[in-house]
Design a protein around this motif. Structure first.
Motif, PDB file in Angstrom:
ATOM      1  N   GLU A 144       0.678   3.742  -2.237  1.00 17.25           N
ATOM      2  CA  GLU A 144       0.057   4.921  -2.831  1.00 17.25           C
ATOM      3  C   GLU A 144      -1.385   5.103  -2.362  1.00 17.25           C
ATOM      4  O   GLU A 144      -2.317   5.196  -3.153  1.00 17.25           O
ATOM      5  CB  GLU A 144       0.107   4.827  -4.357  1.00 17.25           C
ATOM      6  CG  GLU A 144       1.505   4.805  -4.919  1.00 17.25           C
ATOM      7  CD  GLU A 144       1.536   4.748  -6.439  1.00 17.25           C
ATOM      8  OE1 GLU A 144       2.362   5.468  -7.019  1.00 17.25           O
ATOM      9  OE2 GLU A 144       0.737   4.001  -7.035  1.00 17.25           O
ATOM     10  N   GLU A 163      -6.025   2.880  -3.320  1.00 11.60           N
ATOM     11  CA  GLU A 163      -4.853   3.414  -4.013  1.00 11.60           C
ATOM     12  C   GLU A 163      -5.288   3.983  -5.354  1.00 11.60           C
ATOM     13  O   GLU A 163      -6.374   3.677  -5.857  1.00 11.60           O
ATOM     14  CB  GLU A 163      -3.810   2.319  -4.218  1.00 11.60           C
ATOM     15  CG  GLU A 163      -3.192   1.826  -2.922  1.00 11.60           C
ATOM     16  CD  GLU A 163      -2.008   0.921  -3.187  1.00 11.60           C
ATOM     17  OE1 GLU A 163      -0.863   1.366  -3.022  1.00 11.60           O
ATOM     18  OE2 GLU A 163      -2.246  -0.242  -3.590  1.00 11.60           O
ATOM     19  N   ASN A 204      -3.016   0.711  -9.706  1.00 11.78           N
ATOM     20  CA  ASN A 204      -3.163  -0.245  -8.620  1.00 11.78           C
ATOM     21  C   ASN A 204      -4.464  -1.038  -8.763  1.00 11.78           C
ATOM     22  O   ASN A 204      -5.221  -0.862  -9.709  1.00 11.78           O
ATOM     23  CB  ASN A 204      -3.103   0.493  -7.283  1.00 11.78           C
ATOM     24  CG  ASN A 204      -1.730   1.073  -7.007  1.00 11.78           C
ATOM     25  OD1 ASN A 204      -0.773   0.352  -6.756  1.00 11.78           O
ATOM     26  ND2 ASN A 204      -1.603   2.397  -7.088  1.00 11.78           N
ATOM     27  N   LEU A 215       0.845  -1.195   0.000  1.00  6.47           N
ATOM     28  CA  LEU A 215       0.000   0.000   0.000  1.00  6.47           C
ATOM     29  C   LEU A 215       0.886   1.253   0.000  1.00  6.47           C
ATOM     30  O   LEU A 215       0.910   2.033   0.943  1.00  6.47           O
ATOM     31  CB  LEU A 215      -0.931  -0.006   1.215  1.00  6.47           C
ATOM     32  CG  LEU A 215      -2.042  -1.063   1.232  1.00  6.47           C
ATOM     33  CD1 LEU A 215      -2.806  -1.033   2.544  1.00  6.47           C
ATOM     34  CD2 LEU A 215      -2.985  -0.881   0.052  1.00  6.47           C
ATOM     35  N   GLU A 226       1.778   9.239   0.413  1.00  8.50           N
ATOM     36  CA  GLU A 226       2.315   8.224  -0.485  1.00  8.50           C
ATOM     37  C   GLU A 226       3.827   8.157  -0.319  1.00  8.50           C
ATOM     38  O   GLU A 226       4.475   9.108   0.135  1.00  8.50           O
ATOM     39  CB  GLU A 226       1.964   8.552  -1.940  1.00  8.50           C
ATOM     40  CG  GLU A 226       0.483   8.497  -2.238  1.00  8.50           C
ATOM     41  CD  GLU A 226       0.183   8.625  -3.730  1.00  8.50           C
ATOM     42  OE1 GLU A 226       1.137   8.692  -4.533  1.00  8.50           O
ATOM     43  OE2 GLU A 226      -1.012   8.650  -4.085  1.00  8.50           O
TER      44      GLU A 226
END
Length: 285
Positions: A37, A53, A57, A35, A270
């Motif tokens: 982003e 995300e 993704n 994870l 992020e």
């Protein structure tokens, strides 16, 4: 004095008049490596956190706890992650995914996915489509001075989804456009509600996420390094809000915000060259 110079001076004058308050994010935990982003967050009914995300993704919503430990993931049926940018929910427990990321302002397939509460217990819940377009956008993409139609922030209030666009204009104007669409399945022309000037710094003043407090009195607009707190408004007109600017004192890419309660925000960034992939808490005065 030409028109462009005058506009720039007016914007700078407004920016100088706005007081900025310095704050510090309280780090809570680090998201797992898959994870990297996180682009949207919302508090789940059990107190955990739903996260998504953005582009590139999976078409999944993940539930994590405050230690960022993954509890479950849901593959959303009939929902493609073109560029998922924010999450919100309504008072009935329905969850909404904003697939409206539009970096180049060229998309014609903007959509918000509504996941009904009764679907959330399934491994692959079905989603309804709320499709929309911006009536002010005539060209895809528009000219550089009209790049207002990327979006990364929205929230739910009183049967509507309120949308705050991300400004990519050159020269930079510091404005976000405000729209709303009904929270029901359908195809809509978004209702334009007005513009809001945040500040004149293009590196810090474009909206990356949004949320409204449980009591409906405060709106949080996140940007790169700042949170803008809006109060003293009467929906649907937010253009005359009082705005408090909080400098988060960070150079990481903060992309997600949500209210835990009326005085507490969760913020996520992020992963980039400056760090990130963290969950933070911010207590409001």
């Amino acid at each position: 004095m030409n028109k462009l110079t005058l506009v720039f001076l007016l914007i700078m004058g407004q920016a100088c008049a706005q007081k900025t308050y310095l704050s510090e994010l309280n780090p809570l935990s680090k998201f797992p490596s898959e994870l990297k982003e996180v682009s949207g967050m919302e508090i789940a009914a059990d107190g955990n956190i739903w996260v998504i995300e953005d582009s590139g993704n999976k078409d999944k919503v993940y539930k994590v706890d405050r230690d960022c430990e993954e509890k479950e993931s849901l593959k959303i049926d009939h929902a493609k992650n073109r560029d998922w940018e924010d999450l919100t929910k309504d008072i009935n427990g329905n969850l909404y995914i904003g697939d409206f990321g539009n970096n180049k302002n060229a998309r014609k397939d903007l959509v918000i996915y509504k996941i009904p509460k009764e679907e959330m217990g399934k491994k692959e819940p079905n989603a309804d489509k709320i499709e929309f377009k911006y009536p002010q956008q005539k060209y895809f993409p528009p000219k550089k001075d009209s790049l207002y139609f990327d979006t990364e922030g929205f929230f739910h209030l009183n049967d509507y989804l309120y949308i705050f666009t991300k400004n990519r204009t050159r020269p930079y104007t510091g404005k976000t456009l405000i729209y709303r669409v009904p929270d029901k399945k359908g195809e809509y022309e978004a209702e334009f509600l007005g513009t809001l000037f945040l500040c004149a710094d293009q590196d810090h003043c474009s909206v990356t996420s949004a949320d409204i407090s449980p009591n409906g009195n405060t709106i949080a607009l996140l940007s790169y390094g700042f949170v803008f707190l809006l109060t003293d408004f009467s929906a649907p007109d937010f253009t005359k809000s009082s705005i408090k600017i909080i400098d988060l004192n960070t150079n990481t890419q903060v992309e997600s915000v949500c209210f835990v309660d009326n005085k507490t925000l969760l913020i996520a960034d992020e992963e980039n060259n400056h760090g990130g992939r963290n969950l933070y808490e911010l207590k409001l005065d």
